[in-house]
Design an enzyme around this catalytic site. Structure first.
Site, PDB file in Angstrom:
ATOM      1  N   ASP A 178     -26.326 107.831 -86.031  1.00  0.00           N
ATOM      2  CA  ASP A 178     -27.695 108.242 -85.728  1.00  0.00           C
ATOM      3  C   ASP A 178     -27.686 109.373 -84.698  1.00  0.00           C
ATOM      4  OD1 ASP A 178     -26.905 105.858 -83.934  1.00  0.00           O
ATOM      5  OD2 ASP A 178     -28.594 106.717 -82.853  1.00  0.00           O
ATOM      6  N   ASP A 548     -16.793 101.519 -98.750  1.00  0.00           N
ATOM      7  CA  ASP A 548     -16.806 102.941 -98.406  1.00  0.00           C
ATOM      8  C   ASP A 548     -18.032 103.609 -99.032  1.00  0.00           C
ATOM      9  OD1 ASP A 548     -16.176 105.442 -97.492  1.00  0.00           O
ATOM     10  OD2 ASP A 548     -14.569 105.800 -98.952  1.00  0.00           O
ATOM     11  N   GLU A 557     -20.034 102.624 -90.558  1.00  0.00           N
ATOM     12  CA  GLU A 557     -20.608 103.593 -89.631  1.00  0.00           C
ATOM     13  C   GLU A 557     -19.495 104.112 -88.727  1.00  0.00           C
ATOM     14  OE1 GLU A 557     -24.557 104.252 -86.822  1.00  0.00           O
ATOM     15  OE2 GLU A 557     -23.976 102.223 -87.381  1.00  0.00           O
TER      16      GLU A 557
END
Length: 582
Positions: A178, A548, A557
């Site tokens: 993010d 994946d 992540e």
């Protein structure tokens, strides 16, 4: 994925039909004088060979071990041990009836590229700056989030900074997949990277990552940490010394490039954990950057002042924990990004006290907190940073200003106890690694578990010079680079079967097939399917739950606090192997 031209050429020489996914090994390779292990998953027996990639020359013959049973999955594995082979070059493991591995290297600096690459991964996470093709290659991009217009959230309002006040808080690293910036996670990340420099300064000075600052007189590692350090300094309220918990959007951005994410940004409530993590980092940074007074005048002093001011705020606000749900009940807008909540700050107190004591030599910091409340030595993670304090105390055991103190003896005892617990029984494991002795290792961010276990073992080696600790640390680097139950190298761009689709917004949105390189995937997570609801998981076996795909944020992540121990582990092992001439 990124492969060297040499390895790519050798891979093309190996028949695709003969490649076997059953052969698991470090996909980059091995040091000439270090252990060399490949694991075969499934049925096999008899001999194995180490060949040149074209198959024309056999350089070693050996016998497979008796089968072992994976205590987690029940599957059988066998070991191909070719540690006695010291010849440099490119080779494959060939097993009759099974097939052969992709090519790997045996060479003295076999992990140096991964050390540089994982450190360079932080450059790709930089906020507030264009990444030009000169330094970022095909992953170049416009600047995202200048963060020169950041709003004081109602939860963070004070007399000197009322609601809606605009502050400037640029730079820093995007925390993970993010686009937000979190002090708590920056804490352990910075502590790990700065510790690498303190432990291996000469090696770190040799690392060149091709960043804009590479030509200056400061090592690239410290140039990179400085990008985040300067951001962290802006997160301290100058009026009282408290530190805002995070700088964030109200909610997560979509899968867009950074420059397309233009929502309002806020700093939110100050917290005890953020402030103590900040104090620890700034105290350590004051030590590390002090020799660079000519290049960075005043920085070390500013860091120490910030650390001591943060400590004073913490003493006045020991119960001010960050509780996002409670905050959202009181203030608007609601904030739903990563909360990094912690219900207990005792470990942050220990870490901050230790760093401030070692830096200032002030007795008050050594005695303010019980540094050893019990016999436990928890593996470092963002909510549990206590053992970082023990690493620092042990690191300075020969400092004349603090030597012969009982705290230093106790720190050594704690570290060695942790290391001995980690290696106990590792040889009997199906993959022969320290990682995975228990299904409990396979949590969210399990790759960082493996890397931090390796760091603990390196700390033990530095204290004792006992090579067993270094050998076991290397098994965990092997794990991260392919010797594991899913057969992946979890470092993007490194290995013939490495993570291709991480949960990472730039890698998803940039239109480039290959992901941003040098980023460590979180890795196998026993509870991933329940946590992210991404479709495609095919097993519930703890050491095999990995997907994946970019939707799998619980197993795939990336995050700065996972990359940092990967940098440390890879660089430290390479530095130590270089010292031993291997």
């Amino acid at each position: 994925m990124v492969l060297t031209a040499l390895l790519l050429g050798n891979l093309l020489n190996v028949s695709a039909q003969s490649l076997s996914d059953s052969i698991r090994l470090n996909q980059l390779g091995f040091y000439p004088g270090a252990p060399k292990i490949a694991i075969v998953v499934g049925q096999a027996s008899g001999a194995f060979e180490i060949r040149t990639p074209d198959g024309k020359k056999v350089v070693f013959k050996g016998g497979l071990s008796l089968p072992r049973t994976n205590a987690i999955s029940g599957k059988k594995t066998l070991t191909a041990d070719f540690s006695v082979l010291k010849t440099t070059g490119t080779f494959v493991v060939h097993i009759p009836g099974v097939g052969q591995s992709a090519p790997f290297r045996i060479e003295p600096d076999v992990h140096r590229a991964a050390a540089i690459g994982s450190l360079k991964g932080f450059y790709y996470q930089r906020v507030s700056v264009d990444l030009s093709a000169t330094y970022a290659g095909k992953w170049s991009r416009p600047a995202g989030h200048p963060d020169t217009r950041v709003l004081i959230h109602p939860s963070a309002a004070s007399a000197s900074r009322p609601v809606g006040t605009i502050i400037s808080s640029p730079r820093g690293w995007y925390d993970a997949g993010d686009y937000n910036k979190y002090i708590v996670n920056s804490g352990i990340t910075m502590g790990t990277l700065l510790s690498l420099y303190e432990d291996f300064p000469a090696y770190c000075r040799s690392l060149k990552t091709n960043i804009p600052e590479s030509t200056n007189a400061i090592p690239d590692l410290l140039d990179e940490t400085l990008w985040n350090l300067r951001w962290m300094l802006t997160m301290q309220d100058p009026a009282d010394g408290g530190v805002y918990h995070k700088l964030t959007n109200a909610g997560f951005d979509g899968m867009v490039m950074p420059d397309k994410a233009t929502k309002d940004r806020y700093v939110v409530q100050k917290s005890i954990t953020a402030t103590l993590d900040f104090a620890a980092v700034m105290a350590q940074a004051a030590r590390v950057y002090k020799p660079f007074v000519r290049e960075l005048p005043g920085l070390a002093d500013s860091c120490l002042t910030a650390a001591e001011t943060a400590w004073q705020w913490a003493q006045k606000n020991p119960e001010l924990y960050y509780r996002q749900n409670d905050m959202n009940k009181q203030f608007d807008p609601d904030v739903t990004t990563g909360s990094y909540e912690d219900r207990n700050a005792s470990d942050e107190w220990i870490w901050a006290a230790a760093e401030l004591f070692v830096t200032t030599k002030k007795e008050a910091y050594a005695t303010a907190i019980n540094l050893f409340p019990d016999d436990n030595t928890p593996l470092p993670a963002w909510p549990q940073v206590r053992t970082l304090a023990y690493y620092t105390l042990a690191r300075f055991a020969k400092d004349k200003a603090v030597q012969n103190r009982t705290e230093l003896v106790a720190a050594r005892k704690h570290i060695l106890k942790l290391a001995d617990e980690l290696i106990d029984g590792a040889n009997e494991q199906a993959f022969g690694t320290v990682m995975g002795k228990s299904a409990k290792d396979f949590i969210w961010g399990s790759s960082s578990v493996a890397a931090n276990q390796g760091i603990a073992l390196i700390q033990a080696y530095r204290l004792t010079s006992d090579k067993k600790y270094l050998t076991y640390a290397l098994t965990n680097l092997d794990y991260l680079l392919g010797r594991n139950a899913v057969g992946y190298s979890f470092l993007t761009g490194f290995g013939h079967k490495s993570t291709l689709n991480p949960h990472h917004r730039p890698s998803v949105a940039d239109g480039i097939e290959a992901p941003v390189p040098g980023l460590l995937s979180g890795g196998t997570n026993a509870n991933a399917a329940r946590q992210d609801k991404c479709s495609g998981y095919t097993t519930t076996i703890a050491d095999e739950v990995y997907l994946d795909q970019s939707c799998s944020y619980a197993s795939n992540e990336i995050a700065i606090n996972w990359n940092a121990p990967m940098v440390y582990l890879t660089a430290a092992i390479d530095a130590l192997q270089r010292e031993m001439g291997k």
